[in-house]
Design a protein around this motif. Structure first.
Motif, mmCIF file in Angstrom:
data_model
loop_
_atom_site.group_PDB
_atom_site.id
_atom_site.type_symbol
_atom_site.label_atom_id
_atom_site.label_comp_id
_atom_site.label_asym_id
_atom_site.label_seq_id
_atom_site.Cartn_x
_atom_site.Cartn_y
_atom_site.Cartn_z
ATOM 1 N N ARG A 14 7.926 -64.817 19.199
ATOM 2 C CA ARG A 14 9.218 -64.571 19.872
ATOM 3 C C ARG A 14 9.062 -64.994 21.324
ATOM 4 N N LEU A 18 14.962 -70.438 23.691
ATOM 5 C CA LEU A 18 15.674 -70.402 22.418
ATOM 6 C C LEU A 18 15.235 -71.521 21.478
ATOM 7 N N GLU A 19 15.133 -72.734 21.986
ATOM 8 C CA GLU A 19 14.760 -73.869 21.141
ATOM 9 C C GLU A 19 13.388 -73.657 20.511
ATOM 10 N N ASP A 21 11.969 -70.734 20.013
ATOM 11 C CA ASP A 21 12.154 -69.647 19.045
ATOM 12 C C ASP A 21 12.613 -70.184 17.693
ATOM 13 N N ILE A 22 13.559 -71.089 17.715
ATOM 14 C CA ILE A 22 14.098 -71.650 16.480
ATOM 15 C C ILE A 22 13.016 -72.410 15.720
ATOM 16 N N THR A 25 10.404 -69.936 14.371
ATOM 17 C CA THR A 25 10.946 -69.152 13.258
ATOM 18 C C THR A 25 10.880 -69.956 11.969
ATOM 19 N N ARG A 26 11.276 -71.208 12.031
ATOM 20 C CA ARG A 26 11.215 -72.075 10.845
ATOM 21 C C ARG A 26 9.770 -72.262 10.385
#
Length: 79
Positions: A14, A18-19, A21-22, A25-26
């Protein structure tokens, strides 16, 4: 690596960007459970990188600082 250490790695994905994080996450959803012990150690090292540097490396704007990270960065990029 113990389950507690794996949970800590999941928590460390985390990020403040944001980018990133994405992408992470994937990666966590598709590849994390299949990593070997040595790959998990390298991933732990990578998670110590600053977000801006990490993002630049994942995008190819900056070179991977050491060859030992290359294979894992490739996996992260493919996720």
């Amino acid at each position: 690596m113990t389950e507690a250490e794996k949970r800590r790695l999941r928590y460390l994905t985390r990020r403040g960007l944001l980018e990133l994080d994405i992408v992470l996450t994937r990666f966590m959803q598709s590849r994390f459970e299949t990593l070997s012990e040595s790959e998990l150690e390298i991933f732990r090292d990578i998670l110590d990188w600053q977000d801006q540097d990490f993002w630049a490396i994942v995008n190819g704007y900056q070179d991977v600082p050491d060859e030992k990270y290359q294979a894992l960065i490739t996996l992260i990029r493919s996720a």
